[in-house]
Write a protein that holds these residues in place. Structure first.
Motif, PDB file in Angstrom:
ATOM      1  N   LEU A  12       8.746  19.042  -9.717  1.00 36.03           N
ATOM      2  CA  LEU A  12       8.025  18.405  -8.847  1.00 36.03           C
ATOM      3  C   LEU A  12       6.701  17.614  -9.439  1.00 36.03           C
ATOM      4  CD1 LEU A  12       8.387  20.443  -5.622  1.00 36.03           C
ATOM      5  CD2 LEU A  12       9.631  18.586  -6.128  1.00 36.03           C
ATOM      6  N   PRO A  13       6.505  16.237  -9.044  1.00 31.96           N
ATOM      7  CA  PRO A  13       5.627  15.595  -9.474  1.00 31.96           C
ATOM      8  C   PRO A  13       4.174  16.348  -9.227  1.00 31.96           C
ATOM      9  CG  PRO A  13       6.802  14.085  -8.354  1.00 31.96           C
ATOM     10  CD  PRO A  13       7.290  15.369  -7.977  1.00 31.96           C
ATOM     11  N   LEU A  14       3.106  16.318 -10.455  1.00 32.31           N
ATOM     12  CA  LEU A  14       2.185  17.049 -10.559  1.00 32.31           C
ATOM     13  C   LEU A  14       1.107  16.167  -9.994  1.00 32.31           C
ATOM     14  CD1 LEU A  14       2.445  18.807 -13.832  1.00 32.31           C
ATOM     15  CD2 LEU A  14       2.830  19.700 -11.755  1.00 32.31           C
ATOM     16  N   GLN A  15      -0.117  16.965  -9.479  1.00 30.03           N
ATOM     17  CA  GLN A  15      -1.403  16.276  -8.976  1.00 30.03           C
ATOM     18  C   GLN A  15      -1.251  15.262  -8.077  1.00 30.03           C
ATOM     19  OE1 GLN A  15      -4.405  16.892 -10.168  1.00 30.03           O
ATOM     20  NE2 GLN A  15      -3.780  18.532 -11.423  1.00 30.03           N
ATOM     21  N   GLN A  16      -0.201  15.387  -7.031  1.00 32.05           N
ATOM     22  CA  GLN A  16      -0.024  14.624  -5.830  1.00 32.05           C
ATOM     23  C   GLN A  16      -0.590  15.054  -4.796  1.00 32.05           C
ATOM     24  OE1 GLN A  16       1.610  11.483  -6.674  1.00 32.05           O
ATOM     25  NE2 GLN A  16       1.004  12.348  -8.484  1.00 32.05           N
ATOM     26  N   PRO A  17      -1.269  14.241  -3.784  1.00 31.03           N
ATOM     27  CA  PRO A  17      -1.890  14.859  -2.428  1.00 31.03           C
ATOM     28  C   PRO A  17      -0.746  15.285  -1.667  1.00 31.03           C
ATOM     29  CG  PRO A  17      -2.761  12.573  -3.060  1.00 31.03           C
ATOM     30  CD  PRO A  17      -1.618  12.862  -4.068  1.00 31.03           C
ATOM     31  N   ASP A  18      -1.269  16.503  -0.889  1.00 28.73           N
ATOM     32  CA  ASP A  18      -0.370  16.687   0.370  1.00 28.73           C
ATOM     33  C   ASP A  18      -0.567  15.719   1.533  1.00 28.73           C
ATOM     34  OD1 ASP A  18       1.129  17.953   1.978  1.00 28.73           O
ATOM     35  OD2 ASP A  18       0.106  19.633   2.302  1.00 28.73           O
ATOM     36  N   TRP A  19       0.248  14.709   1.415  1.00 26.63           N
ATOM     37  CA  TRP A  19       0.178  13.780   2.437  1.00 26.63           C
ATOM     38  C   TRP A  19       0.348  14.175   3.893  1.00 26.63           C
ATOM     39  CZ3 TRP A  19      -2.728   9.848   0.741  1.00 26.63           C
ATOM     40  CH2 TRP A  19      -2.490   9.366  -0.503  1.00 26.63           C
ATOM     41  N   PRO A  20      -0.303  14.572   4.788  1.00 23.03           N
ATOM     42  CA  PRO A  20       0.145  14.986   5.965  1.00 23.03           C
ATOM     43  C   PRO A  20       0.839  13.981   6.906  1.00 23.03           C
ATOM     44  CG  PRO A  20      -2.114  13.740   6.396  1.00 23.03           C
ATOM     45  CD  PRO A  20      -1.804  13.722   4.850  1.00 23.03           C
ATOM     46  N   ASP A  21       1.284  12.732   6.638  1.00 27.76           N
ATOM     47  CA  ASP A  21       1.986  11.709   7.413  1.00 27.76           C
ATOM     48  C   ASP A  21       2.970  10.858   6.418  1.00 27.76           C
ATOM     49  OD1 ASP A  21       3.216   9.903   9.389  1.00 27.76           O
ATOM     50  OD2 ASP A  21       1.204   9.475  10.190  1.00 27.76           O
ATOM     51  N   PRO A  22       4.088  11.502   6.199  1.00 31.85           N
ATOM     52  CA  PRO A  22       4.893  10.614   5.241  1.00 31.85           C
ATOM     53  C   PRO A  22       5.192   9.331   5.760  1.00 31.85           C
ATOM     54  CG  PRO A  22       5.787  12.937   5.347  1.00 31.85           C
ATOM     55  CD  PRO A  22       4.798  12.841   6.654  1.00 31.85           C
ATOM     56  N   ASP A  23       5.613   9.290   7.062  1.00 31.22           N
ATOM     57  CA  ASP A  23       5.812   7.752   7.713  1.00 31.22           C
ATOM     58  C   ASP A  23       4.684   6.888   7.395  1.00 31.22           C
ATOM     59  OD1 ASP A  23       8.106   8.976   8.522  1.00 31.22           O
ATOM     60  OD2 ASP A  23       7.500   9.314  10.478  1.00 31.22           O
ATOM     61  N   ARG A  24       3.397   7.391   7.651  1.00 34.54           N
ATOM     62  CA  ARG A  24       2.413   6.384   7.269  1.00 34.54           C
ATOM     63  C   ARG A  24       2.402   6.049   5.757  1.00 34.54           C
ATOM     64  NH1 ARG A  24      -1.079   2.466   7.781  1.00 34.54           N
ATOM     65  NH2 ARG A  24      -3.441   3.110   7.394  1.00 34.54           N
ATOM     66  N   LEU A  25       2.581   6.936   4.963  1.00 35.15           N
ATOM     67  CA  LEU A  25       2.640   6.781   3.563  1.00 35.15           C
ATOM     68  C   LEU A  25       3.756   5.757   3.207  1.00 35.15           C
ATOM     69  CD1 LEU A  25       1.797   7.303   0.552  1.00 35.15           C
ATOM     70  CD2 LEU A  25       3.489   9.195   0.654  1.00 35.15           C
ATOM     71  N   GLY A  26       5.008   5.880   3.975  1.00 33.17           N
ATOM     72  CA  GLY A  26       5.968   4.920   3.564  1.00 33.17           C
ATOM     73  C   GLY A  26       5.529   3.552   4.134  1.00 33.17           C
ATOM     74  N   ALA A  27       4.773   3.520   5.279  1.00 33.11           N
ATOM     75  CA  ALA A  27       4.457   2.253   5.584  1.00 33.11           C
ATOM     76  C   ALA A  27       3.467   1.471   4.731  1.00 33.11           C
ATOM     77  CB  ALA A  27       3.768   2.430   7.040  1.00 33.11           C
ATOM     78  N   VAL A  28       2.682   2.269   4.206  1.00 34.43           N
ATOM     79  CA  VAL A  28       1.496   1.741   3.170  1.00 34.43           C
ATOM     80  C   VAL A  28       2.243   1.341   1.920  1.00 34.43           C
ATOM     81  CG1 VAL A  28      -0.350   2.428   1.693  1.00 34.43           C
ATOM     82  CG2 VAL A  28      -0.487   3.060   3.980  1.00 34.43           C
ATOM     83  N   VAL A  29       3.331   1.928   1.414  1.00 31.62           N
ATOM     84  CA  VAL A  29       3.927   1.687   0.213  1.00 31.62           C
ATOM     85  C   VAL A  29       4.650   0.401   0.397  1.00 31.62           C
ATOM     86  CG1 VAL A  29       5.787   2.410  -1.262  1.00 31.62           C
ATOM     87  CG2 VAL A  29       4.069   4.118  -0.833  1.00 31.62           C
ATOM     88  N   ARG A  30       5.280   0.338   1.594  1.00 38.12           N
ATOM     89  CA  ARG A  30       5.912  -0.824   1.897  1.00 38.12           C
ATOM     90  C   ARG A  30       5.075  -2.270   1.883  1.00 38.12           C
ATOM     91  NH1 ARG A  30       9.006   2.579   5.159  1.00 38.12           N
ATOM     92  NH2 ARG A  30       7.473   2.171   7.009  1.00 38.12           N
ATOM     93  N   ARG A  31       3.911  -1.884   2.390  1.00 38.34           N
ATOM     94  CA  ARG A  31       2.829  -2.986   2.457  1.00 38.34           C
ATOM     95  C   ARG A  31       2.378  -3.315   0.769  1.00 38.34           C
ATOM     96  NH1 ARG A  31       1.365  -7.746   3.264  1.00 38.34           N
ATOM     97  NH2 ARG A  31      -0.779  -8.010   3.282  1.00 38.34           N
ATOM     98  N   LEU A  32       2.320  -2.400   0.188  1.00 37.53           N
ATOM     99  CA  LEU A  32       1.773  -2.436  -1.192  1.00 37.53           C
ATOM    100  C   LEU A  32       2.852  -3.428  -2.213  1.00 37.53           C
ATOM    101  CD1 LEU A  32       0.061   0.835  -2.087  1.00 37.53           C
ATOM    102  CD2 LEU A  32      -0.997  -1.291  -2.004  1.00 37.53           C
ATOM    103  N   GLU A  33       3.938  -2.840  -1.794  1.00 41.54           N
ATOM    104  CA  GLU A  33       5.192  -3.647  -2.348  1.00 41.54           C
ATOM    105  C   GLU A  33       5.239  -5.053  -2.278  1.00 41.54           C
ATOM    106  OE1 GLU A  33       8.462  -0.149  -2.653  1.00 41.54           O
ATOM    107  OE2 GLU A  33       8.568  -1.167  -0.853  1.00 41.54           O
ATOM    108  N   GLN A  34       4.753  -5.628  -0.870  1.00 44.81           N
ATOM    109  CA  GLN A  34       4.671  -7.053  -0.606  1.00 44.81           C
ATOM    110  C   GLN A  34       3.613  -7.602  -1.130  1.00 44.81           C
ATOM    111  OE1 GLN A  34       4.768  -6.379   3.641  1.00 44.81           O
ATOM    112  NE2 GLN A  34       6.984  -5.955   3.834  1.00 44.81           N
ATOM    113  N   LEU A  35       2.436  -6.983  -1.487  1.00 49.37           N
ATOM    114  CA  LEU A  35       1.240  -7.893  -1.968  1.00 49.37           C
ATOM    115  C   LEU A  35       1.175  -8.343  -3.537  1.00 49.37           C
ATOM    116  CD1 LEU A  35      -1.220  -5.089  -0.509  1.00 49.37           C
ATOM    117  CD2 LEU A  35      -0.893  -7.333   0.044  1.00 49.37           C
ATOM    118  N   PRO A  36       0.428  -9.086  -3.833  1.00 46.50           N
ATOM    119  CA  PRO A  36       0.552  -9.586  -5.188  1.00 46.50           C
ATOM    120  C   PRO A  36       0.191  -8.765  -5.997  1.00 46.50           C
ATOM    121  CG  PRO A  36      -0.759 -11.365  -3.428  1.00 46.50           C
ATOM    122  CD  PRO A  36      -0.321  -9.998  -2.802  1.00 46.50           C
ATOM    123  N   PRO A  37       0.793  -9.049  -7.289  1.00 41.11           N
ATOM    124  CA  PRO A  37       0.343  -8.296  -8.432  1.00 41.11           C
ATOM    125  C   PRO A  37      -1.107  -8.286  -8.702  1.00 41.11           C
ATOM    126  CG  PRO A  37       1.547 -10.131  -9.165  1.00 41.11           C
ATOM    127  CD  PRO A  37       1.716 -10.176  -7.768  1.00 41.11           C
TER     128      PRO A  37
END
Length: 450
Positions: A12-37
């Motif tokens: 499993l990936p090392l040094q990753q936070p224990d995110w308490p809300d996976p759905d919130r993390l997924g929403a943030v990742v989707r937003r980052l994917e839409q933002l400019p480089p």
């Protein structure tokens, strides 16, 4: 989506936070994917070309900045101070050592840190450890220490603001070589390093005046190339900012020009190395004293199978006491393998101690000794000492002891401001630049500057 047997076999990936809300993390990742480089693939290619010159022994890499950036510290004054310190160090190295310097900031993205423990205990209370502003807050409260995916978005926006300012400074006149005195006006009077720099600046002035009288006014005097870097630690963030280049079809992590994989996450079968393998950016790996030649050769085979100069940088972080015995077999075996890597010295992370007062610090003499050992190893093996990787600030902090200001342990309490590990202040950074310039000239067969 199916999982391959290779993926399933990786830990499993090392040094990753224990995110308490996976759905919130997924929403943030989707937003980052839409933002400019944040950077452009062509800039990453340009940096790879510059690092190829380092790997060939034709240039020197200066990489530096905060141990851990903070959102509160993403200000114009702080950014200008760090950039100014790097510019001054680069001028010293370029002029005193007669070597082109590739300038890379440990900036605009270094908002996360690997930690040795998942939790911290104070007065019987156990909370998640602080993992950097991109994950949680430094305050010791349950609310602050709970990992918050929304911080990834703030890290993106702070990185964008810092990069915009760095680009403006680098190309808008501030980095003009004719400003070498202006960079020093607030510094020269009270600092031996500043006074020594001022004398060098006067020599540069005379050289520029001579060239101007001859009708030469190179574009390179008016702007600098400046690149960003950070540790590729938080994989959801890095993956969200990885894009396909329309020119080549290659995949680039456009959160920074250069990404490095840390000592704690460099396992060849791990997810961080697998991620780095799949991007076209120049990549680096931190190498500590526990690494064997087989470990390093495995990383080179995975990350740079085509033996492409500029693709892979190895950042040695051995500690002053280990560098002279731990580094030689690694450099020797990598050279024998035909890998065309750039070797860089990180003299900070292997030299951290804790004082009786509880302050983490580094002694300037230990930092210098590791750099000296790094040069000695490369001189003995007839290989190229390719650069230094430094944690620094442009402020007059008191976090590392020693240097020309003779900071003592009792001075640490005066301006100890780091969010994580101790940094060299501006004076200590210039002290180091002058000393490294002397080592480089000696390595190259010249006479060390006085």
């Amino acid at each position: 989506m199916t999982v391959s047997s290779q993926q399933a076999s990786r830990p499993l990936p090392l040094q990753q936070p224990d995110w308490p809300d996976p759905d919130r993390l997924g929403a943030v990742v989707r937003r980052l994917e839409q933002l400019p480089p944040l950077v452009f693939a062509g800039e990453c290619d340009q940096l790879r070309d510059r690092l190829a010159a380092v790997a060939r022994g034709e240039a020197f890499l200066l990489q530096g900045g905060d141990c851990a950036e903070t959102f509160a510290g993403a200000t114009a004054d702080s950014t200008r101070g760090k950039l100014r310190t790097l510019l001054q160090m680069a001028v010293v190295l370029t002029y005193a050592a007669s070597v082109p310097v590739v300038k890379v900031g440990r900036m605009a993205g270094q908002f996360a840190k690997p930690r040795s423990a998942a939790t911290e205990v104070r007065d019987g209370t156990e909370l998640p450890v602080y993992r950097g502003d991109a994950v949680n807050g430094i305050e010791f409260t349950a609310a602050a220490r709970t990992p918050d995916p929304g911080r990834l978005l703030e890290a993106y926006h702070c990185s964008a603001a810092t990069l915009n300012l760095c680009r403006a400074f680098a190309s808008g006149g501030y980095a003009d070589l004719r400003q070498v005195h202006a960079w020093n006006q607030d510094f020269v009077a009270g600092s031996p390093a500043g006074q020594r720099y001022e004398r060098l600046a006067e020599e540069i002035d005379r050289a520029i005046a001579f060239m101007h009288a001859c009708g030469a006014d190179p574009e390179e005097f008016r702007a600098v190339e400046f690149y960003s870097s950070h540790e590729a630690l938080l994989l959801p963030y890095e993956r969200a900012l990885t894009r396909t280049d329309s020119r080549t079809g290659g995949r680039y992590d456009l959160s920074a020009h250069l990404l490095w994989i840390g000592e704690r996450t460099r396992a060849p079968a791990g997810d961080h190395i697998e991620f780095a393998r799949g991007i076209r950016n120049p990549v680096a790996v931190k190498i500590g004293p526990s690494a064997s030649p087989a470990d390093v050769l495995a990383l080179a085979d995975i990350l740079d199978p085509d033996r492409e100069p500029g693709r892979l940088t190895l950042i040695a972080r051995m500690g002053a006491r280990r560098v002279r015995d731990a580094l030689p077999p690694l450099v020797e075996q990598v050279a024998a393998s035909g890998a065309r890597v750039a070797w860089i010295c990180d003299p900070m992370h292997g030299n951290t101690t804790e004082t009786a007062s509880g302050h983490k610090t580094r002694h300037f003499d230990d930092v210098l000794d590791e750099v000296t050992g790094f040069f000695e190893v490369h001189r003995a093996l007839a290989t190229h000492p390719g650069g230094i990787h430094i944690e620094l600030t442009g402020d007059d902090v008191t976090e590392c002891t020693g240097g020309g200001q003779h900071i003592t342990e009792s001075d640490l309490r005066h301006r100890y401001e780091t969010a994580c590990d101790p940094r060299l202040n501006r004076s200590q950074s210039l002290d180091l630049a002058f000393l490294v310039a002397g080592m480089y000239r000696q390595h190259s067969g010249g006479v060390p500057p006085g």
